[in-house]
Motif scaffolding. Structure first.
Motif: not given
Length: 778
Positions: A44, A54, A56, A86-87
């Motif tokens: 992330y 990735k 979000w 969106n997680s």
């Protein structure tokens, strides 16, 4: 026995090492790499400081209808929220922020600050000891799903949890409805950011509608739900989304808002529409959509009729608006590099602020957009608004500022610059944190500090003689020199900070200025800072992401600076402790022997011998010549042929470079420095030579890496030095400049005899008002 041995070894390790450094060592601690103090990189958030592959974030869209009751100062609203998960996590409940509840009578914010009985107390201070009985805060009248079915919820002070009947899975969305109302507060009484201000002279109000609707809390990869209570200081952590908002207000009110007006033909007169069209083509002088004369007429009216204004905004994290019949409204286009269309710079202000805001406000807005865009990203929104509302607070595309004239229309210079400064600051918040969306609830400095830094750059470009409050390094030195029990690291939650403005605003901003001017240089810093803004525009950065990006984009090791400036309460205080002056021994007897003879005589000076000769004392060795042997007349400093021959043999062995060095008469200086304050910094030396010329030389902060307390550095100079000063441009926030000199340069501190004076209104200065005097006033 084996366990005991292991225990002793373990205790010995922890007693002698911290992050691999010996606790009592004089080196290494301040230059330890920062990674151990930061979150681990992930898919992330990368180790470079950029969003990961990735990354979000959640999204929340709002459709809101609100009605302003001008008779009772009440706001009633209904909203539909569409929340997108969106997680990668399934969610069983949602958290919403009810910031207006911080004013409820039973809120903890009234109770957790110490209080005392003072020799003089106001009625309000005494009344507060008996608690509060106001009817402030949200009244939630409905929470229902998209089908109208009631949803289970619980309110914990400023946070509301909605329990979901069905888990919201990754990739899904949910819509639900909330109805509510609340009484807007008189800001002068409540201290709230939003509310109303009453003008008894004309019986009107200015409404600043902020924190006015239940809104989604942030759910993030690094924290989960941010449901930390709002206490009035640590500001907001908010989710981006799209807004469609209708505000029903008295028909003679003018409304300014986040977003773009959708129904201008319904709420503006034809003449106002023509002026608005003209303003969109004007880049030099603002066009008045509502004039001062029209605003004064509006103040006299009053009506029971209403109008509904409709605004829409895309990809914003919040929504605020203002409404009043008192407003003058002007606007002009802002020329932003990188944009073919032109955002509109606008201002709303009452007659009480006309003398300052008509001249400065909208131009300051346009200047701010232009300057911030240069250092970050091109301003992406369609409008930017400054509202004079006797306070200072920011929201997407709109902010509330202060700066009123005296009744005669005059103002002091301090009032003028105070108004311009707060406009730049609050408009600048569009970039931090409205676009680069840091979490203000946790890290106030990432919002206020970064914004104050670019505000300083913007003020510099506004006026070369701008009287900056924050930014220059020397201005933060008195704060950093305070007793340690009055200080906290910048990396401290806002509720726990004593010197809030100095810590979260000034020190954080000054740190960035030092990086730009002293540590990294403008070119490297500006590229890295711009890279951070580009990476995290419309996203949720953390301090780790900022720190890593600055290093990643510059190839400058900043760990030592970040560790000291942001994570400790050390101060900068580098002292020049000792200076030794050396000259190279040329071996030339015609040069060296006279110098040695003078030094010998100086070293053997005896006051008793001097006074004996002055008194004419007869010495025995002079009375009896038999006592005078070879050594009586021998001069060890006499230049002999033998000495000259030896010198010639010596020079014959030297290279041309060595011979030149002997003949250059160089001056060598060995300087001892000590780090009194604890915070390492480059050592910036100004050499002043006997001939009056000067030279500035910078020693990198790495000079301290092997001994963080004391260092010695040698220098070779062509000229003889008259004075040495460190930090001559006051760029490192050194807290004790008296020890920056060799020889010491003591200057008297001046003090004054004064008469006590009373206070003034916010935004108005003490002292003389030359404009008023020039107009014949007192």
């Amino acid at each position: 026995m084996k366990k005991l041995t292991y225990l002793i070894i373990a205790m010995g390790f922890f007693a002698t090492a911290t992050y691999g450094q010996v606790v009592n060592s004089n080196h290494g601690k301040r230059f330890e790499q920062l990674e151990r103090m930061l979150r681990d990189p992930s898919v992330y958030r990368t180790a470079s400081g950029a969003p990961g592959p990735k990354y979000w974030q959640q999204k929340a869209d709002y459709k809101i209808s609100a009605t302003l009751d001008d008779e009772n100062q009440r706001l009633t609203g209904s909203e539909t929220i569409t929340y997108y998960n969106n997680s990668p996590d399934p969610l069983e409940y949602l958290w919403l922020a009810l910031d207006e509840n911080v004013r409820q009578p039973d809120n903890d914010s009234y109770k957790f600050d110490p209080s005392s009985i003072r020799p003089r107390m106001s009625y309000g201070q005494i009344d507060a000891l008996d608690g509060h009985d106001n009817d402030w805060g949200f009244h939630i009248t409905k929470v229902a799903d998209a089908k109208g079915q009631p949803m289970t919820y619980i309110i914990n002070q400023t946070m509301m949890r909605i329990d979901l009947a069905k888990t919201l899975k990754p990739g899904e969305k949910i819509s639900f409805n909330i109805d509510w109302w609340y009484n807007t507060t008189n800001r002068s009484e409540s201290g709230a950011r939003g509310g109303h201000e009453y003008f008894p002279e004309d019986g009107n109000y200015i409404y600043t509608i902020t924190g006015w609707f239940p809104r989604m809390a942030v759910y993030s990869d690094f924290q989960g739900w941010n449901n930390k209570q709002f206490t009035g200081r640590g500001e907001f952590a908010l989710t981006f989304g799209d807004y469609d908002v209708e505000m029903t207000v008295p028909a003679d009110h003018i409304v300014g808002s986040t977003g773009s007006l959708q129904n201008a033909k319904e709420v503006l007169t034809s003449e106002q529409q023509q002026r608005w069209a003209q303003a969109q083509k004007e880049f030099v002088e603002p066009v008045k959509i509502v004039t001062l004369e029209e605003a004064k007429e509006n103040e006299k009216e009053g009506t029971t009729a209403t109008k509904t204004w409709n605004f829409k905004a895309e990809n914003v994290r919040d929504f605020a608006w203002t409404s009043s019949r008192k407003f003058v409204w002007d606007a002009m286009a802002a020329d932003i590099e990188g944009r073919e269309d032109h955002p509109m710079a606008m201002s709303y202000y009452a007659k009480e602020a006309y003398g300052i805001y008509e001249r400065y406000s909208t131009k300051a807005v346009a200047h701010t957009l232009k300057t911030y865009s240069k250092y970050t990203i091109p301003y992406p929104y369609p409008v930017a608004i400054s509202v004079e509302a006797s306070n200072g607070m920011e929201y997407p595309m709109i902010c509330f500022n202060y700066g009123r004239t005296l009744p005669d229309g005059t103002y002091s210079e301090a009032t003028k610059y105070g108004a311009i400064g707060v406009i730049i600051h609050e408009v600048g918040h569009n970039f931090f944190p409205m676009i680069v969306n840091s979490d203000e609830r946790q890290w106030t400095w990432m919002d206020e500090g970064l914004n104050t830094f670019v505000q300083y750059l913007t003020e510099q470009e506004f006026d070369n003689n701008y009287p900056h409050r924050r930014g220059p390094a020397a201005k933060i030195a008195p704060y950093m020199a305070l007793p340690k029990d009055q200080l906290e690291p910048i990396m401290t939650n806002s509720e726990n900070i004593i010197g809030f403005g100095n810590n979260a605003y000034a020190k954080a901003a000054t740190g960035l200025n030092i990086l730009r001017e002293t540590i990294m240089g403008r070119e490297l810093f500006d590229f890295a800072f711009k890279q951070y803004a580009k990476r995290w525009a419309f996203k949720h950065p953390t301090p780790d992401d900022l720190f890593r990006t600055l290093e990643d984009a510059s190839a400058v090791d900043l760990d030592w600076f970040i560790r000291g400036w942001y994570f400790t309460i050390d101060n900068v205080d580098i002292s020049v402790d000792n200076v030794k002056w050396f000259k190279l021994d040329t071996k030339n007897p015609d040069v060296e022997y006279p110098i040695a003879e003078a030094a010998f005589k100086e070293a053997n000076t005896d006051v008793a011998d001097k006074r004996n000769r002055e008194e004419g004392l007869e010495f025995y060795v002079e009375e009896d010549e038999r006592l005078q042997d070879f050594y009586y007349s021998y001069n060890q400093f006499e230049v002999t042929d033998e000495a000259r021959t030896a010198y010639q043999r010596f020079t014959a062995t030297l290279s041309d470079e060595e011979k030149a060095l002997l003949g250059d008469d160089k001056n060598f200086y060995e300087i001892e420095f000590s780090n009194v304050g604890g915070l390492v910094m480059p050592i910036i030396i100004e050499w002043t030579y006997v001939d009056g010329s000067t030279e500035v030389e910078t020693i990198p902060a790495y000079i301290w890496r092997k001994n963080e307390d004391k260092v010695t550095k040698a220098f070779m100079k062509d000229k003889e030095v008259a004075q040495i000063r460190i930090d001559p441009y006051r760029e490192t926030a050194d807290t004790d400049e008296a020890n920056n000199y060799w020889p010491r340069n003591n200057q008297p501190t001046r003090f004054e005899l004064y008469k006590s004076r009373g206070g003034g209104a916010r935004g108005q200065s003490f002292g003389a008002n030359p404009m008023q005097k020039a107009n014949g006033g007192n």
